[in-house]
Each structure stands twice: as structure tokens, then as C-alpha cells.
Design an enzyme around this catalytic site. Structure first.
Site, PDB file in Angstrom:
ATOM      1  N   HIS A 135       1.889   1.571   4.855  1.00 10.14           N
ATOM      2  CA  HIS A 135       0.833   2.583   4.809  1.00 10.14           C
ATOM      3  C   HIS A 135       1.424   3.990   4.846  1.00 10.14           C
ATOM      4  O   HIS A 135       1.008   4.873   4.085  1.00 10.14           O
ATOM      5  CB  HIS A 135      -0.108   2.378   5.997  1.00 10.14           C
ATOM      6  CG  HIS A 135      -1.143   3.448   6.148  1.00 10.14           C
ATOM      7  ND1 HIS A 135      -2.237   3.542   5.321  1.00 10.14           N
ATOM      8  CD2 HIS A 135      -1.256   4.477   7.037  1.00 10.14           C
ATOM      9  CE1 HIS A 135      -2.985   4.578   5.683  1.00 10.14           C
ATOM     10  NE2 HIS A 135      -2.408   5.169   6.713  1.00 10.14           N
ATOM     11  N   HIS A 140       0.950   7.798   2.645  1.00  7.04           N
ATOM     12  CA  HIS A 140       0.999   9.179   3.120  1.00  7.04           C
ATOM     13  C   HIS A 140       2.140  10.019   2.539  1.00  7.04           C
ATOM     14  O   HIS A 140       1.923  11.144   2.076  1.00  7.04           O
ATOM     15  CB  HIS A 140       1.133   9.204   4.648  1.00  7.04           C
ATOM     16  CG  HIS A 140      -0.156   8.988   5.365  1.00  7.04           C
ATOM     17  ND1 HIS A 140      -1.197   9.892   5.329  1.00  7.04           N
ATOM     18  CD2 HIS A 140      -0.572   7.958   6.155  1.00  7.04           C
ATOM     19  CE1 HIS A 140      -2.202   9.437   6.060  1.00  7.04           C
ATOM     20  NE2 HIS A 140      -1.857   8.265   6.560  1.00  7.04           N
ATOM     21  N   GLU A 180      -6.967  10.312   4.544  1.00  2.00           N
ATOM     22  CA  GLU A 180      -6.912   8.854   4.557  1.00  2.00           C
ATOM     23  C   GLU A 180      -7.680   8.216   3.395  1.00  2.00           C
ATOM     24  O   GLU A 180      -7.210   7.264   2.789  1.00  2.00           O
ATOM     25  CB  GLU A 180      -7.455   8.306   5.879  1.00  2.00           C
ATOM     26  CG  GLU A 180      -6.539   8.512   7.074  1.00  2.00           C
ATOM     27  CD  GLU A 180      -5.298   7.638   7.043  1.00  2.00           C
ATOM     28  OE1 GLU A 180      -5.178   6.781   6.160  1.00  2.00           O
ATOM     29  OE2 GLU A 180      -4.434   7.830   7.919  1.00  2.00           O
ATOM     30  N   SER A 199      -2.443   2.757  -0.228  1.00  4.34           N
ATOM     31  CA  SER A 199      -1.629   1.694   0.379  1.00  4.34           C
ATOM     32  C   SER A 199      -2.397   0.384   0.490  1.00  4.34           C
ATOM     33  O   SER A 199      -1.927  -0.560   1.117  1.00  4.34           O
ATOM     34  CB  SER A 199      -1.152   2.120   1.772  1.00  4.34           C
ATOM     35  OG  SER A 199      -2.259   2.374   2.635  1.00  4.34           O
TER      36      SER A 199
END
Length: 305
Positions: A135, A140, A180, A199
């Protein structure tokens, strides 16, 4: 010039390690863990060209070239952190688990992203109950190399400094629906830029369909919208661009009630309080200098046209 002092920030500063030149510990991942990464990596890389935003697709090949991103290798945080620092000044710092919203957002104010290093269980490669290295590095890290996105993320962090608990909750919600799970428009088409989407093989496909709701990003509405954390999102917010989202965010954060204003000084890598006349005058001098440089550049461009 005074610097923001807060019990959360003092704790944060002590753990940064950066100023002492500490290196992020390198992890030797097992063959089973690399296989888990490989499964996720291959599925997502096939989707990125059609589902991810242009900024992400520009940066991802650079991570492959410079940071060891590949199906057979889990990149090291130190290598990725050095790459991001060269691009936008953002760095990665390892954490063992979840931080409080206040501490996590405070890190963004300093252009520091707290990242895990462990990887999800191999039995469920497409699911993780909390952030893992897949993730962090696939979702990110790439966009922290984009200047507009980096500044947008930092603005959320700066707005959190000295904010009330209720405001922290609203800022965390804004973070959720943007950093997010954000979607942006490109030539009229929806593209993903949120890490939770980039992700997740399943949600990356789902979020761009007509099944969930899609509303334009409006911080005053987004910040009070409820969301699930264990299922696909029923609603996403769409930004016209990172610059547009940043401008809307800054307009909204200007309404936050606190007795001071802050700014990040990229030269000292500190957050400065603008609570005295000398501190404000110093900022004015910096702005005047930048405006002068801009005018000089425009003048030279006109001469060369």
C-alpha cells in the site's frame, strides 16, 4: 522567528532521525513475501496505464529505473525516500503500526510520510486490514514525487497543527477522500490518484465504474462525509486537478479558528509560527524576493520571444 512548539511535534521531532543522518533499516524479505508482492505488483501494473492519473504514470517508470521497483524485488524505504527527497523534499519514516490522526498529519506538515515496512499475509494477497508495504510503496510513494500533490498533502498537515480534536477528525476525513481514495478528471475521464485505489486491484477497477457515487470535491462537504473502512467506498470525490483541490483546501482551511498562522520553511525544514511582526515581515521579504525573480524571468522570456 519563532517555531511551532507542541507536545506532539516535540515527540515527532525526536523520532525523525533525519537530522542525525540515520538510515532507514533495510529489510530482508522472504521468498514468500516477495511472491506476495509479485502477485499484487503484476495485477496493478497492468491497470495503471488505463486507470491511474497521468502524474502517477509519469513517475512510476522513474521508480522502476531508480528505486528497484520490479515484480521480483520489494524496494527499500531508504532508496525511495532519497528519490522523493530529490523530487519534492518529502521523505519516508518507518513506523511499526498505525499512528494517531494528529501525529500522522503532523508528519505531513514537515513533508514526512510515516510508512510501514511489513507485508500482508501471503494467503490473502489482495487484502490487508491495515496499510502494508504494498500500500505504501505502490499507492502512496509515487505521487509524493509530484510537486502539486506533495504540496496538497502538506497543506492538510499544516492545517492540523494546533487544530482542535473535532477539526483533526475533519482533516483526517479530507485525507481519506483525497490522498487515500481520490479521483481526478483528465480530459473528461475519471482517473485514480488515491493510494487506497492505486494499491487495490479490485477497488481500482470498481471506483471508475458507474456503481459508486461520484461528487465534485468540496472540502466543506467532504470533511463531514462518513465512510466505511472494510469495504469498497460507496462514494468518491472528484478533483478537477491537484492544483484545484489544493486551492479549494487552502480556502477552506483559512476558516479554521486558531490564534496563529504557520508556514513551512523548506530551507530549515521547520514549521514557523507567524505570530509576531518580525516573523510576518520575514515572510513578506521572501515573497517580494520570489516576485522579483518571477518578474525577471518574465522579462527575459519576453526578450527571447
Amino acid at each position: 522567528m519563532s517555531f511551532l512548539q507542541d507536545k506532539n511535534l516535540e515527540s515527532f521531532a525526536r523520532t525523525r532521525g533525519e537530522e542525525n543522518g540515520e538510515q532507514i533499516p533495510r529489510v530482508e524479505y522472504s521468498e514468500e513475501e516477495v511472491q506476495t508482492w509479485q502477485t499484487i505488483y503484476k495485477e496493478l501494473v497492468d491497470l495503471y496505464p488505463t486507470h491511474a492519473c497521468a502524474e502517477f504514470n509519469y513517475i512510476f517508470p522513474l521508480l522502476q529505473q531508480n528505486c528497484g521497483y520490479s515484480p521480483n524485488n520489494i524496494p527499500q524505504l531508504q532508496d525511495v525516500s532519497e528519490f522523493l527527497k530529490d523530487c519534492t523534499g518529502f521523505t519516508l519514516r518507518p513506523v511499526a503500526g498505525l499512528l494517531s490522526s494528529r501525529d500522522f498529519l503532523a508528519g505531513l506538515a514537515f513533508r514526512v510520510f510515516h510508512s510501514t515496512q511489513y507485508i500482508r499475509h501471503h494467503s490473502k494477497p489482495m487484502y490487508t486490514p491495515e496499510p502494508d508495504i504494498c500500500h505504501e510503496l505502490l499507492g502512496h510513494a509515487p505521487l509524493f514525487a509530484d510537486p502539486e500533490f506533495a504540496q496538497f498533502s502538506q497543506e492538510i498537515g499544516l492545517a492540523s497543527l494546533g487544530a482542535s480534536d473535532d477539526m483533526i477528525e475533519q482533516l483526517a476525513t479530507l485525507y481519506w477522500f483525497t490522498v487515500e481514495y481520490g479521483i481526478c478528471l483528465e480530459n473528461g475521464s475519471k482517473k485514480a490518484y488515491g493510494a487506497g485505489l492505486l494499491s487495490s486491484f479490485g477497488e481500482l477497477q470498481y471506483c471508475l465504474t458507474d456503481e459508486p457515487g461520484h461528487d465534485l470535491f468540496d472540502p466543506s462537504v467532504t470533511c463531514i462525509t462518513k465512510y466505511p473502512i472494510t469495504s469498497f467506498q460507496p462514494k468518491y470525490f472528484i478533483a478537477e486537478s491537484f492544483a484545484d483541490a489544493k486551492n479549494k483546501l487552502m480556502t477552506w482551511t483559512s476558516t479554521i479558528k486558531r490564534p496563529f498562522q504557520v508556514r513551512y520553511n523548506p530551507y530549515t525544514q521547520r514549521v514557523e509560527m507567524l505570530d509576531t511582526m518580525p516573523s510576518v515581515q520575514c515572510l513578506v521579504r521572501d515573497i517580494k524576493s520570489q516576485v522579483f525573480t518571477l518578474e525577471e524571468a518574465l522579462g527575459k522570456l519576453k526578450l527571447n520571444m
